[in-house]
Design a protein around this motif. Structure first.
Motif, PDB file in Angstrom:
ATOM      1  N   GLU A 102      46.017  48.676  49.304  1.00  0.00           N
ATOM      2  CA  GLU A 102      44.969  49.642  48.969  1.00  0.00           C
ATOM      3  C   GLU A 102      43.931  49.004  48.049  1.00  0.00           C
ATOM      4  O   GLU A 102      42.736  49.298  48.173  1.00  0.00           O
ATOM      5  CB  GLU A 102      45.584  50.883  48.305  1.00  0.00           C
ATOM      6  N   TYR A 104      51.224  45.647  35.863  1.00  0.00           N
ATOM      7  CA  TYR A 104      50.990  46.326  37.145  1.00  0.00           C
ATOM      8  C   TYR A 104      49.859  45.615  37.900  1.00  0.00           C
ATOM      9  O   TYR A 104      49.927  45.418  39.107  1.00  0.00           O
ATOM     10  CB  TYR A 104      50.541  47.771  36.922  1.00  0.00           C
ATOM     11  N   ILE A 105      48.809  45.300  37.152  1.00  0.00           N
ATOM     12  CA  ILE A 105      47.638  44.708  37.802  1.00  0.00           C
ATOM     13  C   ILE A 105      47.960  43.300  38.280  1.00  0.00           C
ATOM     14  O   ILE A 105      47.519  42.874  39.347  1.00  0.00           O
ATOM     15  CB  ILE A 105      46.423  44.781  36.843  1.00  0.00           C
ATOM     16  N   THR A 116      52.608  47.441  44.336  1.00  0.00           N
ATOM     17  CA  THR A 116      51.656  48.110  43.427  1.00  0.00           C
ATOM     18  C   THR A 116      50.333  48.423  44.115  1.00  0.00           C
ATOM     19  O   THR A 116      49.261  48.313  43.514  1.00  0.00           O
ATOM     20  CB  THR A 116      51.399  47.250  42.160  1.00  0.00           C
ATOM     21  N   GLY A 117      50.434  48.771  45.395  1.00  0.00           N
ATOM     22  CA  GLY A 117      49.204  49.155  46.082  1.00  0.00           C
ATOM     23  C   GLY A 117      48.265  47.993  46.340  1.00  0.00           C
ATOM     24  O   GLY A 117      47.044  48.175  46.382  1.00  0.00           O
ATOM     25  N   GLN A 160      49.929  43.784  41.504  1.00  0.00           N
ATOM     26  CA  GLN A 160      49.072  44.244  42.592  1.00  0.00           C
ATOM     27  C   GLN A 160      48.290  43.101  43.215  1.00  0.00           C
ATOM     28  O   GLN A 160      48.011  43.103  44.408  1.00  0.00           O
ATOM     29  CB  GLN A 160      48.091  45.281  42.037  1.00  0.00           C
ATOM     30  N   ALA A 201      39.158  42.578  36.465  1.00  0.00           N
ATOM     31  CA  ALA A 201      39.426  43.854  37.141  1.00  0.00           C
ATOM     32  C   ALA A 201      40.097  44.836  36.191  1.00  0.00           C
ATOM     33  O   ALA A 201      39.861  46.049  36.247  1.00  0.00           O
ATOM     34  CB  ALA A 201      40.300  43.627  38.371  1.00  0.00           C
ATOM     35  N   ARG A 247      42.417  53.571  36.772  1.00  0.00           N
ATOM     36  CA  ARG A 247      42.442  52.120  36.610  1.00  0.00           C
ATOM     37  C   ARG A 247      42.975  51.506  37.927  1.00  0.00           C
ATOM     38  O   ARG A 247      43.541  52.211  38.761  1.00  0.00           O
ATOM     39  CB  ARG A 247      43.321  51.740  35.419  1.00  0.00           C
ATOM     40  N   PRO A 248      42.812  50.178  38.092  1.00  0.00           N
ATOM     41  CA  PRO A 248      43.097  49.605  39.419  1.00  0.00           C
ATOM     42  C   PRO A 248      44.509  49.866  39.962  1.00  0.00           C
ATOM     43  O   PRO A 248      44.686  49.935  41.175  1.00  0.00           O
ATOM     44  CB  PRO A 248      42.859  48.103  39.199  1.00  0.00           C
ATOM     45  N   HIS A 249      45.487  49.988  39.088  1.00  0.00           N
ATOM     46  CA  HIS A 249      46.868  50.096  39.572  1.00  0.00           C
ATOM     47  C   HIS A 249      47.311  51.535  39.721  1.00  0.00           C
ATOM     48  O   HIS A 249      48.483  51.791  39.975  1.00  0.00           O
ATOM     49  CB  HIS A 249      47.796  49.393  38.579  1.00  0.00           C
ATOM     50  N   GLN A 250      46.385  52.464  39.574  1.00  0.00           N
ATOM     51  CA  GLN A 250      46.773  53.868  39.615  1.00  0.00           C
ATOM     52  C   GLN A 250      46.419  54.522  40.941  1.00  0.00           C
ATOM     53  O   GLN A 250      45.469  54.118  41.612  1.00  0.00           O
ATOM     54  CB  GLN A 250      46.094  54.615  38.461  1.00  0.00           C
ATOM     55  N   VAL A 275      55.672  50.131  49.418  1.00  0.00           N
ATOM     56  CA  VAL A 275      56.485  50.559  48.291  1.00  0.00           C
ATOM     57  C   VAL A 275      56.343  49.653  47.074  1.00  0.00           C
ATOM     58  O   VAL A 275      56.129  50.131  45.962  1.00  0.00           O
ATOM     59  CB  VAL A 275      57.973  50.625  48.693  1.00  0.00           C
ATOM     60  N   VAL A 307      52.812  51.837  42.606  1.00  0.00           N
ATOM     61  CA  VAL A 307      51.544  52.424  42.160  1.00  0.00           C
ATOM     62  C   VAL A 307      51.847  53.490  41.117  1.00  0.00           C
ATOM     63  O   VAL A 307      52.741  54.312  41.298  1.00  0.00           O
ATOM     64  CB  VAL A 307      50.784  53.017  43.355  1.00  0.00           C
ATOM     65  N   GLN A 308      51.119  53.456  40.036  1.00  0.00           N
ATOM     66  CA  GLN A 308      51.347  54.399  38.939  1.00  0.00           C
ATOM     67  C   GLN A 308      50.535  55.677  39.176  1.00  0.00           C
ATOM     68  O   GLN A 308      49.330  55.595  39.408  1.00  0.00           O
ATOM     69  CB  GLN A 308      50.878  53.747  37.637  1.00  0.00           C
ATOM     70  N   LYS A 356      45.624  54.003  45.956  1.00  0.00           N
ATOM     71  CA  LYS A 356      46.533  54.603  46.923  1.00  0.00           C
ATOM     72  C   LYS A 356      46.590  56.105  46.692  1.00  0.00           C
ATOM     73  O   LYS A 356      46.640  56.566  45.546  1.00  0.00           O
ATOM     74  CB  LYS A 356      47.934  54.005  46.741  1.00  0.00           C
TER      75      LYS A 356
END
Lengths: 343, 343, 343, 343
Positions: free
Chosen positions: B95, C227-228, B91-92, C231, C69, A73-76, B88, A133-134, A100
């Motif tokens: 990227e 998270y998203i 959350t990326g 990001q 997203a 997923r986008p945040h991983q 850091v 990032v998870q 990432k």
């Protein structure tokens, strides 16, 4: 001039080329829906004792970025050894897909179940984790970029850790044949199919013109993968070329026989260096051998032989790579050993 | 309960809120094309002695990812300290825009011109460089995530290195006011405008409800930047809210006065800890102070005070952060110092 | 000069601003984890008769791109009316997240369940479907960009179609208050919560300084959404500002009262135009009215009034938009009507 | 069974395969830096009377998405005919790279300079243009997806329009050979090199196993393109396979001879249909012919022959495609014509 620079300097193994020539004028459907791809997929499922999905892609960067994009997923992000191909040598292909790479310090190119667990625990324990990032996947290479191998025990622990922490496990097998054929290897294709969510069997570096077979065992990752291949330009119009090559390589074990030959030759080279007192960087039982040479030694060999200069140590010595392949001729290795002995 | 956890716990400085209330019922164009944004932009250009473009965005992650996406080509990445916010705590986001963050080992949160030059030289010298992410930008934070500051000399060298190697130089000034107001700081806004291609003046952490002012001095980066803001949801409909806040903060130096107050209070806290023998992690002259406390010390203070636990050292001691702001009251710091002395 | 150009020309409704001022010096956690956001989330859940997740984001482009997203896999796109905001006025924000917008021809800004079903059937029936973007979501706006409304019956059929075809249903409610308050509207918040997977309640255009509340009812989309947000720069540091504003707007129905006022004034304007023989483009019962004016009529009104020129018809007449808001004063509408009557 | 479904049903032209076999055991550098790629690049430059950069990629989707990603800034999109391959049949590859495809209504698969100019003028005239995707490139296909051709005059006008409006001009030549060899074609390779910023010469559909040659004439687009290829998995490890195939096809004009043969056979088929009263959809002088057949006619032919069903007309008739290739045998076309005459 001898050539030990890489394992993709020649074209294809003659048996592969012969198969392409023999079927050249046949007419088939395109895009990998032809009978040869079906046959090759069935053969791979049999070899893996798996009912997973099998797809054929052209190259390693393509297959790595496609399966990672399909899975996350986008945040991983994807955990891997710092030396992992996706972290170093794919021009940021994973990041270009939005994810990432989360490098962990490797040992001999490998990471451990404990490192993965610690990374996940640290993530979960961080009150600001939504700002991080998870981890969503683990990327291994087997053999690693340094020619080393995960043992079955190591792989099993990593697999368990991934399942506990909800991570996909993906193994990049660009040189899988060399690993399967290596002395001391105890990881089989059915092990990979049982322990991983996806993994590849590399063709490019073991006798194909090109091609990687991707086995996806996790049903969630199987879903619609061909759309993602097409989107990324990874669906070959004349897809049968991939199926045919894998049939030629896998049908009667050619793939493993030629890998075993390459491993044998590589270990002969490593032995000659060791006898000469040149240290090996990594305990590799496969076709890539990393040696530490003085500039003088490297210079002397350069006159006779192509090999890779990997990096320079603080003391000026060089990390070099000598690589064999299905196409390496025994007499060429004899000649190289002669040059090593003369150093 | 005392609050030293972060510098964005309150709303806005009263002068900022007053300005918003006074103009609330006026009708203006939207999206930052109003007279207040124009005025604020002009004021910032004057303070920076620059004719650069000025844009107002809502938050730090937004501005960082937008300017990086605007500046880099697809195969390029951004060099920064490993502790850099973009590496850091976003959350990326970088990227997710397709670009790899290329972390360098920091010292007190900073990187050096020599490190940058080495990274670029190594890239160029690598025969496989097309397989690597190309450095395209340098990201610094001033003050850093650890409260430390680049000196003018350090910044000048970095700027020269960037120009030699064709890298954009971007400075994240989320806490810029605290840096400008710090004892010993010798970097001015005109220095930043002269030496960088883009930099921000943070509002969120110095008295605004929200808002970062982005100054873009490089003409190539100015071009069409508002399209990229809009695409990324970074163009505020009632954009004047941003202009108004920066006017209130910058018109008569309020921004620097409140930052100086926060720095003073932060150094009082650091002094109390030092007198107690608690080591400081970084030589920070700004509003963030990182202290090493024993679990007992941290536990004792937790009863009276909110602060951040950053990480745990191998010996079990804790890295903690105490943070002041424009809103920190002297008597609260007095009280905290009392608790520190009683440890 | 009268201002009917848009519904975000002023700051916030006084009650909203008052709430921000009253709580300004309180200290709370950041990033939307504070008590006010919790309270506002609970209130919205109550109003929606839903136990969904509620998040507060700053603006419409941000919330649209973030939820899309979060929901789609890489090969999926989002069906919407050609006039949909995501297709036209977000600088390709959805595409910047990697997804194609799949426009369907709208009627009065709306699409139908039958169109959606046909698009899905056509996709599935296409032997080359793996070469096409797969529909994965439906985007509606309520009210639409043209001020029109989906009826409960229309929405119910679309919802059923989405469930049959495995599509997420997302409703952009940037102007939701005007829809809820409109004469003849039969879609309630509980209907939306029951029929959609996610939808927004817009604040920016109904009295807030900024802010959209996103309600996510589908559990799969709730997972890790913060998270998203982070990001994408959509997590406001002083997140309580969003919670506070929605509390002020929603606690006692202010939101709907001010929207009803705006609708009434908009319909007065439309009536005046109609009496004058100027055709309305769309049957809008909400605060946006689209009128066809001759260049002479438009020119005459321009002397007294700001409004939007939307497009030009082949015969030279202009499509114009007149927009009211919570802040529109009755006497200003009286004045505008006077000018219309004098045309 | 006769096969007229596509032009990539067989493997490679025997001359191509022969070249691969003859050089199979040679050792060369990888990734397209070998002598064969250099030679093929030089030959293409000579044929194009251009000093542009030449790169060899594996497939069409890959080359289209790579050059578009390399050329556009984040907020830019690519104008093309609605029927353009990038808009329809690449699973949103362009969008997956972050860019919107901006379709214009095509006529016989083509767009005009006037349409492009109007789109750019409309964009520039729109006061909200920063909320719209900015046109940054024009994508044409030559021949088009419908087999039709741009004339030199049409192409020249488009090129001028692109230069006036600051748009890159890219031509997808997946079937370029068929266009060059077509009766009435007046666009030469030097014309393309002079008028476009980048264009391709397709190998996959004219006798290669796979491969597209990309010619980049615009210096700004040449810069670092190989990084972008690698990032997208478009750099073939054994790159010489591409160079060798293009040498075999281009060295003595084989490419054009086999395309001319295919065109001739396609026009024979079209003629037979026309004599039978079946309407042609588009005036195609190349190897793709689109015919309107009744379901009965289509059904009758299906018994003897593979062809594509493209779409269904409202009156129930079918749009079908008959496609020839270098491998089409005259006697197979004779047989098909017999079946057509018997309809």
């Amino acid at each position: 001039m001898l050539f030990f620079e890489c394992d993709y300097a020649e074209g294809a193994h003659p048996a592969v080329l012969e198969r392409l020539c023999a079927t050249n004028m046949e007419q088939t459907e395109g895009y990998g829906t032809d009978p040869y791809c079906r046959q090759a997929g069935n053969l791979i499922r049999t070899l893996c004792a798996s009912d997973g999905a099998v797809h054929f892609l052209i190259g390693g960067t393509q297959v790595n970025t496609a399966i990672i994009a399909a899975a996350l997923r986008p945040h991983q992000g994807v955990l891997c050894a710092g030396s992992g191909h996706i972290n170093v040598h794919e021009t940021g292909g994973v990041e270009a897909s939005g994810h990432k790479v989360l490098p962990l310090p490797g040992h001999d190119g490998k990471i451990t179940a404990a490192q993965i667990a610690r990374a996940c625990d640290a993530h979960r324990a961080d009150a600001s984790r939504e700002h991080l990032v998870q981890p969503g996947m683990v990327y291994l290479s087997q053999p690693t970029e340094y020619g080393t191998l995960y043992s079955l025990d190591e792989l099993r622990r990593i697999s368990e850790t991934c399942r506990v922490h909800g991570l996909w496990l993906y193994v990049d097998g660009a040189r899988m044949s060399y690993g399967l054929a290596a002395a001391g290897n105890d990881v089989t294709l059915p092990d990979l199919a049982r322990l991983c969510d996806a993994f590849t069997l590399g063709g490019t570096k073991t006798g194909a013109l090109f091609g990687e077979a991707l086995v996806i065992t996790a049903p969630a990752l199987q879903n619609d993968f061909r759309y993602i291949m097409k989107q990324r330009g990874a669906m070959l119009a004349k897809g049968r070329l991939l199926g045919l090559q894998f049939l030629a390589l896998l049908e009667d074990g050619l793939w493993l026989r030629i890998a075993a030959h390459a491993n044998t030759q590589a270990l002969r080279i490593a032995g000659a260096f060791r006898r000469k007192g040149c240290p090996l960087c990594y305990p590799s039982p496969t076709n890539q051998q990393f040696l530490i040479l003085t500039p003088q030694q490297a210079g002397a060999l350069t006159a006779h032989c192509h090999f890779s200069r990997w990096s320079e140590l603080p003391d000026g010595r060089l990390v070099t790579r000598f690589c064999t392949s299905w196409a390496t001729r025994t007499e060429h290795v004899d000649a190289l050993i002669g040059h090593i002995e003369a150093l």
